[in-house]
Design a protein around this motif. Structure first.
Motif, PDB file in Angstrom:
ATOM      1  N   LYS A  74       0.831  -1.211   0.000  1.00  0.00           N
ATOM      2  CA  LYS A  74       0.000   0.000   0.000  1.00  0.00           C
ATOM      3  C   LYS A  74       0.865   1.262   0.000  1.00  0.00           C
ATOM      4  CE  LYS A  74      -4.024  -1.959   2.322  1.00  0.00           C
ATOM      5  NZ  LYS A  74      -3.421  -3.118   3.018  1.00  0.00           N
ATOM      6  N   ARG A  75       2.150   1.075   0.193  1.00  0.00           N
ATOM      7  CA  ARG A  75       3.069   2.205   0.238  1.00  0.00           C
ATOM      8  C   ARG A  75       4.044   2.187  -0.938  1.00  0.00           C
ATOM      9  NH1 ARG A  75       3.461   4.777   5.194  1.00  0.00           N
ATOM     10  NH2 ARG A  75       2.061   3.961   6.795  1.00  0.00           N
ATOM     11  N   ILE A  76       3.629   1.557  -2.029  1.00  0.00           N
ATOM     12  CA  ILE A  76       4.504   1.465  -3.201  1.00  0.00           C
ATOM     13  C   ILE A  76       3.732   1.868  -4.449  1.00  0.00           C
ATOM     14  CG2 ILE A  76       5.853  -0.090  -4.683  1.00  0.00           C
ATOM     15  CD1 ILE A  76       6.189  -1.925  -2.188  1.00  0.00           C
ATOM     16  N   ALA A  77       4.317   2.752  -5.245  1.00  0.00           N
ATOM     17  CA  ALA A  77       3.743   3.077  -6.550  1.00  0.00           C
ATOM     18  C   ALA A  77       4.782   2.739  -7.615  1.00  0.00           C
ATOM     19  CB  ALA A  77       3.374   4.563  -6.627  1.00  0.00           C
ATOM     20  N   ALA A  78       4.349   2.049  -8.648  1.00  0.00           N
ATOM     21  CA  ALA A  78       5.255   1.644  -9.734  1.00  0.00           C
ATOM     22  C   ALA A  78       4.701   2.176 -11.054  1.00  0.00           C
ATOM     23  CB  ALA A  78       5.377   0.122  -9.762  1.00  0.00           C
ATOM     24  N   PRO A  79       4.915   3.462 -11.317  1.00  0.00           N
ATOM     25  CA  PRO A  79       4.285   4.095 -12.484  1.00  0.00           C
ATOM     26  C   PRO A  79       4.730   3.549 -13.838  1.00  0.00           C
ATOM     27  CG  PRO A  79       5.860   5.588 -11.458  1.00  0.00           C
ATOM     28  CD  PRO A  79       5.679   4.429 -10.516  1.00  0.00           C
ATOM     29  N   CYS A  80       5.850   2.833 -13.875  1.00  0.00           N
ATOM     30  CA  CYS A  80       6.285   2.273 -15.155  1.00  0.00           C
ATOM     31  C   CYS A  80       5.719   0.878 -15.382  1.00  0.00           C
ATOM     32  CB  CYS A  80       7.806   2.246 -15.239  1.00  0.00           C
ATOM     33  SG  CYS A  80       8.507   3.894 -15.203  1.00  0.00           S
ATOM     34  N   GLY A  81       4.915   0.422 -14.431  1.00  0.00           N
ATOM     35  CA  GLY A  81       4.236  -0.853 -14.628  1.00  0.00           C
ATOM     36  C   GLY A  81       4.897  -2.038 -13.958  1.00  0.00           C
ATOM     37  N   ASN A  82       4.403  -3.214 -14.335  1.00  0.00           N
ATOM     38  CA  ASN A  82       4.849  -4.443 -13.675  1.00  0.00           C
ATOM     39  C   ASN A  82       4.809  -5.562 -14.716  1.00  0.00           C
ATOM     40  OD1 ASN A  82       5.013  -6.824 -12.154  1.00  0.00           O
ATOM     41  ND2 ASN A  82       3.841  -5.955 -10.453  1.00  0.00           N
ATOM     42  N   ILE A  83       5.945  -6.223 -14.918  1.00  0.00           N
ATOM     43  CA  ILE A  83       6.001  -7.275 -15.955  1.00  0.00           C
ATOM     44  C   ILE A  83       5.143  -8.487 -15.598  1.00  0.00           C
ATOM     45  CG2 ILE A  83       8.262  -6.699 -16.953  1.00  0.00           C
ATOM     46  CD1 ILE A  83       9.399  -9.010 -15.158  1.00  0.00           C
ATOM     47  N   HIS A  84       4.681  -8.559 -14.373  1.00  0.00           N
ATOM     48  CA  HIS A  84       3.838  -9.699 -13.981  1.00  0.00           C
ATOM     49  C   HIS A  84       2.356  -9.434 -14.240  1.00  0.00           C
ATOM     50  CE1 HIS A  84       7.339 -11.617 -12.363  1.00  0.00           C
ATOM     51  NE2 HIS A  84       7.598 -10.567 -11.607  1.00  0.00           N
ATOM     52  N   TRP A  85       2.058  -8.272 -14.732  1.00  0.00           N
ATOM     53  CA  TRP A  85       0.682  -7.960 -15.120  1.00  0.00           C
ATOM     54  C   TRP A  85       0.639  -7.858 -16.644  1.00  0.00           C
ATOM     55  CZ3 TRP A  85      -0.356  -3.229 -11.395  1.00  0.00           C
ATOM     56  CH2 TRP A  85      -0.427  -3.718 -10.077  1.00  0.00           C
ATOM     57  N   TYR A  86      -0.538  -8.151 -17.194  1.00  0.00           N
ATOM     58  CA  TYR A  86      -0.666  -8.154 -18.645  1.00  0.00           C
ATOM     59  C   TYR A  86      -1.803  -7.258 -19.116  1.00  0.00           C
ATOM     60  CZ  TYR A  86       2.828 -11.720 -18.834  1.00  0.00           C
ATOM     61  OH  TYR A  86       4.025 -12.363 -18.730  1.00  0.00           O
ATOM     62  N   GLN A  87      -1.611  -6.745 -20.327  1.00  0.00           N
ATOM     63  CA  GLN A  87      -2.635  -5.917 -20.956  1.00  0.00           C
ATOM     64  C   GLN A  87      -2.718  -6.311 -22.426  1.00  0.00           C
ATOM     65  OE1 GLN A  87      -0.317  -1.859 -21.075  1.00  0.00           O
ATOM     66  NE2 GLN A  87      -1.308  -2.183 -23.075  1.00  0.00           N
ATOM     67  N   CYS A  88      -3.750  -5.817 -23.101  1.00  0.00           N
ATOM     68  CA  CYS A  88      -3.866  -6.026 -24.555  1.00  0.00           C
ATOM     69  C   CYS A  88      -2.796  -5.177 -25.238  1.00  0.00           C
ATOM     70  CB  CYS A  88      -5.257  -5.593 -25.011  1.00  0.00           C
ATOM     71  SG  CYS A  88      -5.402  -5.452 -26.800  1.00  0.00           S
ATOM     72  N   GLU A  89      -2.043  -5.774 -26.184  1.00  0.00           N
ATOM     73  CA  GLU A  89      -0.965  -5.003 -26.828  1.00  0.00           C
ATOM     74  C   GLU A  89      -1.513  -3.828 -27.625  1.00  0.00           C
ATOM     75  OE1 GLU A  89       1.294  -7.443 -29.532  1.00  0.00           O
ATOM     76  OE2 GLU A  89      -0.366  -7.665 -30.932  1.00  0.00           O
TER      77      GLU A  89
END
Ligand code: ZN
Length: 215
Positions: A74-89
């Protein structure tokens, strides 16, 4: 041990950490997962140093290592994303899938049938919804640092995304009378002149530096 200038700096930073009411940590590229260095142990050390504090961490890294060291998510922000999450290309939807969910979909977007790709800033159609809830938590936390003893520790950040940490961190410290910026890095440790006495740039690898401060 000889009381060298280096030791003086470590003592000063240790003292600032213990006095700080709020600690904002920024983690840059030096904290990227690396075959030669076991960054896990530095994340654990960071947790050990700040866990009793009211802290927030902004990281430029996307490898997810930060979530494995016991730090409070709850005390971490990762604005460049996370390789363990996926999205539509293609970014056809703002949906984001976790690894297992993406696997169950055979890495294909259920909406447009394009590939699923890691949800990071490297993606051409980056879906920012993944990090935005935590970014909101960060800005709210930051608003509560005004007129508090705030220590900003910017560790190992380069110039790829200066608008995420480097510039706003300087601005934050500049406008808070009790704030102090400590910027550590092998290459980009310099701080702007306007910071005056409110900042310190330390030319050293930020992992090595943390190891000394955490002793
Ligand atoms: Zn799609």
């Amino acid at each position: 041990m000889e009381n060298t200038w280096e030791n003086e700096i470590e003592i000063q930073i240790k003292d600032r950490i213990s006095r700080a009411e709020k600690i904002l940590v920024g983690l840059g590229e030096e904290w990227k997962k690396d075959q030669e260095r076991h960054v896990e142990k530095y994340y654990e050390l960071l947790n050990h140093i700040i866990k009793e504090k009211d802290y927030f961490i902004v990281t430029l890294n996307t490898d997810g290592m930060i979530f494995e060291a016991g730090l409070d998510e709850k005390r971490i922000a990762a604005p460049c994303g996370n390789i363990h999450w996926y999205q539509c290309e293609a970014g056809c939807t703002k949906d984001i899938w976790e690894e297992e969910e993406a696997g169950a979909l055979n890495m294909v977007c259920p909406h447009c049938k394009k590939r699923l790709t890691p949800n990071t800033a490297e993606c051409e159609n980056y879906i920012e919804e993944g990090y935005l809830p935590q970014w909101k938590a960060y800005t709210e936390w930051l608003s509560r640092t005004l007129n508090k003893e705030l220590l900003v520790l910017e560790l190992g950040a380069g110039f790829k995304y200066p608008s995420v940490m480097r510039w706003p961190f300087e601005k934050t410290v500049f406008f808070n009378k009790k704030a102090f910026l400590c910027r550590v890095g092998e290459k980009f440790y310099q701080i702007s002149e306007e910071m005056g006495e409110k900042g310190l740039g330390i030319c050293e690898n930020s992992l090595n530096f943390l190891m000394k401060v955490g002793k």
